[in-house]
Design an enzyme around this catalytic site. Structure first.
Site, PDB file in Angstrom:
ATOM      1  N   ASP A 122       0.754  -1.213   0.025  1.00 18.96           N
ATOM      2  CA  ASP A 122       0.063  -0.203  -0.048  1.00 18.96           C
ATOM      3  C   ASP A 122       0.781   1.221   0.154  1.00 18.96           C
ATOM      4  OD1 ASP A 122      -2.850   0.073  -0.217  1.00 18.96           O
ATOM      5  OD2 ASP A 122      -3.025  -0.279   1.917  1.00 18.96           O
ATOM      6  N   LYS A 161      -0.344  -0.377  -4.370  1.00 20.29           N
ATOM      7  CA  LYS A 161      -1.778  -0.185  -4.291  1.00 20.29           C
ATOM      8  C   LYS A 161      -1.846   1.507  -4.159  1.00 20.29           C
ATOM      9  CE  LYS A 161      -4.792  -1.699  -1.070  1.00 20.29           C
ATOM     10  NZ  LYS A 161      -5.412  -0.374  -0.840  1.00 20.29           N
ATOM     11  N   GLU A 185      -4.666   4.508  -3.368  1.00 20.89           N
ATOM     12  CA  GLU A 185      -5.917   4.776  -3.231  1.00 20.89           C
ATOM     13  C   GLU A 185      -6.482   5.894  -3.947  1.00 20.89           C
ATOM     14  OE1 GLU A 185      -7.392   5.082   0.927  1.00 20.89           O
ATOM     15  OE2 GLU A 185      -6.451   3.416   1.595  1.00 20.89           O
ATOM     16  N   GLU A 233     -13.916  -1.209  -2.231  1.00 21.42           N
ATOM     17  CA  GLU A 233     -14.308  -1.492  -0.931  1.00 21.42           C
ATOM     18  C   GLU A 233     -15.467  -0.825  -0.272  1.00 21.42           C
ATOM     19  OE1 GLU A 233     -10.799  -0.136   1.735  1.00 21.42           O
ATOM     20  OE2 GLU A 233     -12.100  -0.514   3.566  1.00 21.42           O
TER      21      GLU A 233
HETATM   22  O1  KIV Z   1      -4.948  -1.885   4.129  1.00 21.34           O
HETATM   23  C1  KIV Z   1      -5.698  -2.520   3.819  1.00 21.34           C
HETATM   24  O2  KIV Z   1      -5.934  -3.510   4.386  1.00 21.34           O
HETATM   25  C2  KIV Z   1      -6.436  -2.557   2.584  1.00 21.34           C
HETATM   26  C3  KIV Z   1      -7.512  -3.413   2.277  1.00 21.34           C
HETATM   27  C4  KIV Z   1      -8.898  -2.759   2.903  1.00 21.34           C
HETATM   28  C5  KIV Z   1      -7.859  -3.553   0.639  1.00 21.34           C
HETATM   29  O3  KIV Z   1      -6.140  -1.576   1.528  1.00 21.34           O
END
Ligand code: KIV
Length: 283
Positions: A104, A133, A135, A202
């Site tokens: 992330d 990833k 957002e 989500e």
């Molecule tokens: O940080 C996380 O756990 C997420 C999931 C909710 C997809 O981004």
């Protein structure tokens, strides 16, 4: 001869060595994304859990910024720092060398005015991630375009996006009316056009997630978004029954918190009874 697509720098004590990873994981990602089977993804934050997951059949590991909530006890994922996320990505990559790892992009290293997303993402790849990833946020398209132009694989994330939760009026199910569904569908299309390889949906109405999944060529991975997504993701501590709170969409596949309490109580009893350690457990 395969092309070198990513380089993992791993620090073994004080001796850094460079591990050149051939196209294996990119090919794996392509296969999983193109496959007919539903995709499974779970979060992970440390070496020991990663070692367990490495032996499992799960398709993708996400070093999620939910680490802020489940590991650090913070209420806001924005509070986790880039260096914390990087350290945990290193640990996960070390424990799960055979798995596809997505890291992330934390708020601090991606959305903050002073952040340098390009450098942040590069560090995650060097730490062992195969992709990052990002957002959805106002400036995300420019960031994602730059990352993809620099050969970094990106997973998108729309719907209830915790890093910008204040703009969504709190923890509310998304895609409840036509305006909201249209907005989410537009975001998903834009992300696909930019070249993300999949999108996390989500906390949204099942029908909205279906509509978005149907218009996309790339797979969607849902969390609290119903059964029509191309894959599902859960926070590991939720599915193991380790995290105290439980959302409606979480299924506890185990109740580890009870097992942990029982194991620690057994240890405590044996210590009190002086039946631990035994001769064979002593030097
Ligand atoms: O940080 C996380 O756990 C997420 C999931 C909710 C997809 O981004």
């Amino acid at each position: 001869m395969e092309v070198v697509v990513s380089q993992k720098v791993i620090n073994e004590g004080n001796v850094p060595f460079l591990m050149i990873v051939m196209g294996k994981n990119r090919r794996k990602i392509r296969q999983i994304m193109a496959g007919k089977k539903k995709i499974s993804m779970v979060t992970c934050y440390d070496y020991s859990f990663a070692s367990c997951l490495n032996k499992s059949d799960v398709d993708i590991i996400l070093v999620g910024d939910s680490m802020a909530n489940v590991c650090l006890g913070l209420s806001d994922t924005k509070e986790v720092s880039t260096s914390e996320m990087l350290n945990h990505t290193l640990a996960v990559a070390k424990g799960a060398p055979d798995k596809i790892i997505v890291a992330d992009m934390p708020y601090a290293g991606c959305q903050k005015k002073t952040s340098r997303p390009q450098e942040t993402a590069k560090k995650f790849i060097e730490a062992g991630a195969d992709a990052v990833k990002v957002e959805w946020f106002r400036g995300c398209k420019k960031v994602i375009k730059n990352l993809i132009n620099n050969d970094i694989l990106v997973m998108g994330h729309i719907g209830l996006t915790p890093q910008t939760i204040h703009l969504l009026g709190g923890h509310k199910v998304q895609g409840k009316n036509k305006g909201s569904v249209d907005r989410l569908a537009k975001q998903a299309k834009q992300l696909q056009e930019l070249g993300v390889f999949s999108i996390v949906l989500e906390c949204m109405q099942q029908d909205a997630a279906k509509e978005i999944t149907d218009i996309l060529e790339i797979p969607t991975i849902g969390i609290g978004a119903g059964k029509y997504c191309d894959g599902q993701v859960l926070v590991l501590y939720d599915l193991l029954g380790l995290y105290p709170g439980k959302m409606k969409f979480v299924r506890r596949f185990s109740d580890l918190s009870v097992q942990i309490k029982d194991a620690v109580n057994s240890f405590n009893q044996e210590v009190k009874k002086e039946t631990f350690p035994l001769e064979e457990e002593s030097f």
